[in-house]
Design an enzyme around this catalytic site. Structure first.
Site, PDB file in Angstrom:
ATOM      1  N   TYR A  61       0.525   4.370  -0.692  1.00  0.00           N
ATOM      2  CA  TYR A  61      -0.012   5.593  -0.096  1.00  0.00           C
ATOM      3  C   TYR A  61       0.246   5.598   1.412  1.00  0.00           C
ATOM      4  O   TYR A  61       0.793   6.566   1.965  1.00  0.00           O
ATOM      5  CB  TYR A  61      -1.521   5.664  -0.383  1.00  0.00           C
ATOM      6  CG  TYR A  61      -2.202   6.926   0.085  1.00  0.00           C
ATOM      7  CD1 TYR A  61      -2.489   7.139   1.433  1.00  0.00           C
ATOM      8  CD2 TYR A  61      -2.586   7.905  -0.815  1.00  0.00           C
ATOM      9  CE1 TYR A  61      -3.123   8.287   1.864  1.00  0.00           C
ATOM     10  CE2 TYR A  61      -3.227   9.066  -0.391  1.00  0.00           C
ATOM     11  CZ  TYR A  61      -3.497   9.249   0.952  1.00  0.00           C
ATOM     12  OH  TYR A  61      -4.128  10.387   1.378  1.00  0.00           O
ATOM     13  N   CYS A  62      -0.161   4.520   2.090  1.00  0.00           N
ATOM     14  CA  CYS A  62       0.016   4.448   3.542  1.00  0.00           C
ATOM     15  C   CYS A  62       1.491   4.394   3.923  1.00  0.00           C
ATOM     16  O   CYS A  62       1.888   4.951   4.949  1.00  0.00           O
ATOM     17  CB  CYS A  62      -0.731   3.241   4.099  1.00  0.00           C
ATOM     18  SG  CYS A  62      -2.535   3.372   4.002  1.00  0.00           S
ATOM     19  N   VAL A  63       2.309   3.731   3.121  1.00  0.00           N
ATOM     20  CA  VAL A  63       3.744   3.695   3.410  1.00  0.00           C
ATOM     21  C   VAL A  63       4.316   5.099   3.379  1.00  0.00           C
ATOM     22  O   VAL A  63       5.077   5.503   4.273  1.00  0.00           O
ATOM     23  CB  VAL A  63       4.479   2.779   2.415  1.00  0.00           C
ATOM     24  CG1 VAL A  63       6.000   2.953   2.551  1.00  0.00           C
ATOM     25  CG2 VAL A  63       4.109   1.317   2.647  1.00  0.00           C
TER      26      VAL A  63
ATOM     27  N   HIS B  70       2.944   7.226   6.513  1.00  0.00           N
ATOM     28  CA  HIS B  70       3.386   6.813   7.848  1.00  0.00           C
ATOM     29  C   HIS B  70       4.901   6.719   7.960  1.00  0.00           C
ATOM     30  O   HIS B  70       5.437   6.899   9.048  1.00  0.00           O
ATOM     31  CB  HIS B  70       2.668   5.525   8.246  1.00  0.00           C
ATOM     32  CG  HIS B  70       1.197   5.765   8.413  1.00  0.00           C
ATOM     33  ND1 HIS B  70       0.670   6.331   9.539  1.00  0.00           N
ATOM     34  CD2 HIS B  70       0.153   5.571   7.560  1.00  0.00           C
ATOM     35  CE1 HIS B  70      -0.636   6.478   9.387  1.00  0.00           C
ATOM     36  NE2 HIS B  70      -0.976   6.014   8.205  1.00  0.00           N
TER      37      HIS B  70
ATOM     38  N   CYS C  46       0.865  -1.181   0.000  1.00  0.00           N
ATOM     39  CA  CYS C  46       0.000   0.000   0.000  1.00  0.00           C
ATOM     40  C   CYS C  46       0.904   1.235   0.000  1.00  0.00           C
ATOM     41  O   CYS C  46       1.243   1.761   1.066  1.00  0.00           O
ATOM     42  CB  CYS C  46      -0.917   0.002   1.222  1.00  0.00           C
ATOM     43  SG  CYS C  46      -2.061   1.406   1.270  1.00  0.00           S
TER      44      CYS C  46
END
Length: 354
Positions: free
Chosen positions: A97-99, A102, A95
């Protein structure tokens, strides 16, 4: 320049959502407005991964509640450790985007070396032994075999928060993979400026991560519900247990309304034999499975199975076929939310906590 670009990107962030139209702040009814107000207050911006749920108010509250009470609220686990868990799970689920989001926050909290190591999967390069052990646990937690063969490298009282973050991101990664592109930055941000803007984003999100957030402030968004047996890991932390119990009840209710019983049975049957690895790269496996469903429920079955087991394979063709069976954004969010939660709960049920 980077700050100005970030401000512009944040103002336009809801434009990044695909397939559904998020509820605008100015037009939100009371249920959606209450969640939006909390997200903006506690996170500092109306985060697209949360806001994309707004066509289905119950799923919106559930997503925010799980995220806030496990990852953001004050507790027994440092926020930097939680961000390492979120990044490691997101990297394992591919993922991007989340990587990006965060790992940018992780960089501001624990430094660039730790952030790079977690996001790139080079966990042995993490200098801090506690962060390294927990990140390795998080990365392996999606594998049934590896999860059941490893003891948790953290204290029992930390379990609800750390496991909660892992399960929340198993859920969130699937929704983000479907409804958002691979970067939190819109394509209008120049290539040469993207690195600087991401660093500013990390400073921005880290500032909210350092704030003191009282546990339990989101719980009144959904009614009380019993904790299901497969969420046993949340017991011992009242706010996390309540958050996941209420969230799972709301998502199950949306599923009963929008996901046919035959589709739910097909997803649960497939998850029971699943080893944690995404299926693919082709979609031939799902085409074989949906043939067993009634003709008018096959598109819903295809979407639910792909969401749970290979969210990266959901595309416009899958969405269009679903909409021919069920029109409206609420049905689409409710169906994908239910399937994402089914997979996340399955992963959580595998955890071995000593």
């Amino acid at each position: 320049m980077a700050r100005a670009l970030l401000r512009t990107a944040l103002r336009r962030s809801l434009d990044q959502v695909k397939y559904v139209t998020p509820v605008e702040v100015s037009g939100a009814d009371d249920a959606v407005a209450r969640v939006y107000q909390q997200v903006e207050r506690d996170f500092g911006m109306l985060a697209p991964p949360v806001a994309l749920h707004s066509p289905a108010p119950g799923a919106l509250a559930a997503c925010w509640m799980m995220l806030r009470e496990s990852q953001m609220a004050d507790g027994k686990v440092q926020r930097g450790v939680k961000e390492a868990v979120a990044t490691a799970v997101s990297a394992g689920n591919s993922c991007p985007y989340c990587v990006m989001v965060h790992s940018a926050t992780l960089q501001s909290l624990l430094g660039s070396a730790a952030s790079t190591a977690v996001s790139a999967g080079r966990l042995d390069a993490i200098a801090d032994p506690e962060v390294r052990a927990i990140a390795e646990w998080a990365r392996r937690s999606a594998s049934r075999q590896e999860s059941q063969s490893q003891d948790a490298p953290f204290a029992k009282e930390q379990t609800p928060e750390i496991a909660g973050v892992a399960v929340a991101f198993q859920y969130l990664n699937r929704m983000v993979n479907i409804f958002l592109d691979g970067s939190p930055l819109p394509p209008t941000v120049p290539a040469l400026a993207r690195g600087s803007v991401l660093r500013v984003l990390g400073w921005f999100t880290a500032a909210s991560a350092r704030a003191t957030l009282q546990p339990g402030a989101s719980l009144d968004l959904l009614p009380a519900a019993p904790l299901p047996p497969d969420l046993w890991w949340a017991a011992g932390h009242p706010e996390v247990a309540e958050a996941f119990a209420r969230a799972s009840a709301a998502i199950d209710a949306a599923g009963r309304e929008h996901v046919p019983a035959s589709v739910q049975a097909a997803v649960r049957s497939r998850l029971a034999d699943w080893d944690g690895r995404p299926l693919g790269p082709s979609r031939s496996w799902v085409e074989d499975e949906v043939l067993a469903l009634p003709a008018g429920e096959r598109a819903a079955g295809r979407l639910a199975l792909l969401t749970a087991l290979a969210s990266f394979q959901v595309d416009q063709q899958v969405i269009d076929a679903f909409r021919r069976e069920q029109a409206g954004d609420e049905a689409l969010i409710a169906s994908t939310s239910w399937a994402s939660m089914a997979a996340a709960r399955q992963v959580g049920s595998w955890l071995r906590i000593s």
